[in-house]
Design a protein around this motif. Structure first.
Motif, PDB file in Angstrom:
ATOM      1  N   ALA A   1       0.838  -1.203   0.000  1.00 44.71           N
ATOM      2  CA  ALA A   1       0.000   0.000   0.000  1.00 44.71           C
ATOM      3  C   ALA A   1       0.872   1.252   0.000  1.00 44.71           C
ATOM      4  O   ALA A   1       0.624   2.206  -0.755  1.00 44.71           O
ATOM      5  N   ALA A   2       1.915   1.268   0.843  1.00 45.53           N
ATOM      6  CA  ALA A   2       2.795   2.444   0.908  1.00 45.53           C
ATOM      7  C   ALA A   2       3.516   2.643  -0.420  1.00 45.53           C
ATOM      8  O   ALA A   2       3.623   3.774  -0.931  1.00 45.53           O
ATOM      9  N   ALA A   3       3.999   1.540  -1.011  1.00 46.98           N
ATOM     10  CA  ALA A   3       4.712   1.643  -2.291  1.00 46.98           C
ATOM     11  C   ALA A   3       3.767   2.132  -3.390  1.00 46.98           C
ATOM     12  O   ALA A   3       4.138   2.946  -4.246  1.00 46.98           O
ATOM     13  N   THR A   4       2.535   1.641  -3.374  1.00 47.63           N
ATOM     14  CA  THR A   4       1.556   2.058  -4.387  1.00 47.63           C
ATOM     15  C   THR A   4       1.208   3.534  -4.223  1.00 47.63           C
ATOM     16  O   THR A   4       1.101   4.280  -5.202  1.00 47.63           O
ATOM     17  N   LYS A   5       1.067   3.979  -2.971  1.00 45.57           N
ATOM     18  CA  LYS A   5       0.759   5.404  -2.758  1.00 45.57           C
ATOM     19  C   LYS A   5       1.910   6.272  -3.260  1.00 45.57           C
ATOM     20  O   LYS A   5       1.692   7.301  -3.905  1.00 45.57           O
ATOM     21  N   ARG A   6       3.148   5.827  -3.009  1.00 45.86           N
ATOM     22  CA  ARG A   6       4.319   6.567  -3.524  1.00 45.86           C
ATOM     23  C   ARG A   6       4.240   6.689  -5.040  1.00 45.86           C
ATOM     24  O   ARG A   6       4.470   7.744  -5.613  1.00 45.86           O
TER      25      ARG A   6
ATOM     26  N   ALA B   1       9.229   2.986 -15.255  1.00 50.70           N
ATOM     27  CA  ALA B   1      10.464   2.612 -14.560  1.00 50.70           C
ATOM     28  C   ALA B   1      10.233   2.596 -13.049  1.00 50.70           C
ATOM     29  O   ALA B   1      10.701   1.696 -12.342  1.00 50.70           O
ATOM     30  N   ALA B   2       9.483   3.593 -12.555  1.00 48.88           N
ATOM     31  CA  ALA B   2       9.209   3.647 -11.108  1.00 48.88           C
ATOM     32  C   ALA B   2       8.385   2.434 -10.674  1.00 48.88           C
ATOM     33  O   ALA B   2       8.625   1.852  -9.611  1.00 48.88           O
ATOM     34  N   GLU B   3       7.417   2.026 -11.500  1.00 45.17           N
ATOM     35  CA  GLU B   3       6.609   0.838 -11.181  1.00 45.17           C
ATOM     36  C   GLU B   3       7.515  -0.393 -11.075  1.00 45.17           C
ATOM     37  O   GLU B   3       7.400  -1.195 -10.140  1.00 45.17           O
TER      38      GLU B   3
END
Ligand code: ACO
Length: 277
Positions: A239-244, A259-261
């Motif tokens: 969840a935290a990574a997805t929000k970022r 690239a970030a994904e």
């Protein structure tokens, strides 16, 4: 219910976020497992906010227990918040906190620092590690509107009245609200809302993307509770990574976002299955 970890060290000074100190400022802070609730608690003054409110909000953010994943911001009494304490406009100001007159006489660097400190009370609500929900009912004016805008989601009661009153009072909104407002409703609608200082009520708030959900006033707490439970049902780190990722999406090109994904995903997979660092 647990209190925030207190006291904290900040800028070399012991910061007190005890329930007693918060009560004097007109705030409550409660933690129940992974959910923290901040309550603006000066209902007799319609939860008007002062520099002390913003400084205390910042201290709550600094000392937020690590287990917290959802932060709810709500108001006690008939209004979410009537905005900045209007005593700031008087020569006497708010006891111990000065006035706009005294702020105007600060040199630019000191003034900038004062604003940044106030903004810290709002900024942490966007952290990727948490999802913040504003539970808004009644009036959310000026600083109250901006506090609601600082949250990731707004669930509102059908009596909600948002108003960006600052331009009517000769000020600009400076408590971090302009960016989310434009991102949520678009530039034209944001200009309309701010430069007329008109009220935006529940139906319009829903239609223009300011609110995620409108419910009857009596159902607000339950609606927020349900949303918190839904949010807690997903994996914390994912969840935290997805929000970022989502927060960065608008400022990246498609290539950069792809690239970030990929970069986030490899971290997720390695956390799950192990692999090269
Ligand atoms: N600052 C200080 N006191 C306030 C504020 C405020 N922003 N808003 C309300 N109060 C006080 C009133 O003075 C009153 O106090 P009293 O009982 O000691 O007389 C009490 O709260 C109740 O206020 P009412 O006006 O009687 O409540 P009502 O429910 O009728 O109206 C409303 C609520 C619409 C929010 C009205 O109080 C209001 O317009 N407040 C001012 C809003 C404002 O201009 N805020 C500044 C925005 S700009 C910014 O935030 C940067």
């Amino acid at each position: 219910m647990a209190e925030a970890k207190a006291p904290q060290q900040r800028g070399g000074q012991t910061e007190d976020v005890s329930a007693e100190t918060l009560a004097e400022i007109g705030l409550r802070f409660e933690v129940d497992g992974e959910i923290a609730t901040i309550t603006l608690d000066r209902p007799d003054k319609r939860n008007a906010q002062t520099f002390a409110t913003w400084s205390a909000l910042a201290r709550i953010g600094d000392s937020l227990p690590e287990q917290v994943r959802v932060v709810v911001v709500q108001g006690e009494g008939p209004s979410f918040s009537a905005g900045i304490d209007l005593r700031m406009f008087t020569p006497e100001g708010v006891p111990g906190q000065g006035s706009f007159g005294s702020a105007a006489r600060l040199d630019s660097a000191s003034f900038e620092q004062r604003i940044q400190e106030a903004q810290q009370g709002f900024r942490w609500l966007r952290r990727p590690e948490i999802v913040s929900i504003a539970a808004v009912h009644g009036h959310a004016i000026g600083a109250g509107f901006q506090l609601a805008l600082s949250c990731d989601l707004r669930i509102v009661a059908d009596d909600v009245k948002f108003c960006m009153k600052e331009p009517a009072l000769g000020l600009v909104p400076d408590l971090t609200g302009t960016k989310p407002l434009v991102e949520l409703v678009g530039l034209a609608k944001a200009i309309d809302i701010c430069l007329t200082a008109r009220f935006v009520e529940a139906d319009e708030a829903m239609r223009i993307g300011l609110a995620e959900r409108v419910v009857a006033g009596g159902d607000l707490a339950k609606a927020v509770q349900d949303k918190a439970a839904e949010l807690l049902s997903t994996n914390r780190d994912a969840a935290a990574a997805t929000k970022r990722l989502l927060q960065g999406a608008q400022s990246r090109t498609l290539e950069e976002q792809c690239a970030a994904e990929g970069a986030e995903q490899i971290k997720r997979l390695r956390a799950m299955f192990g692999g090269a660092a």
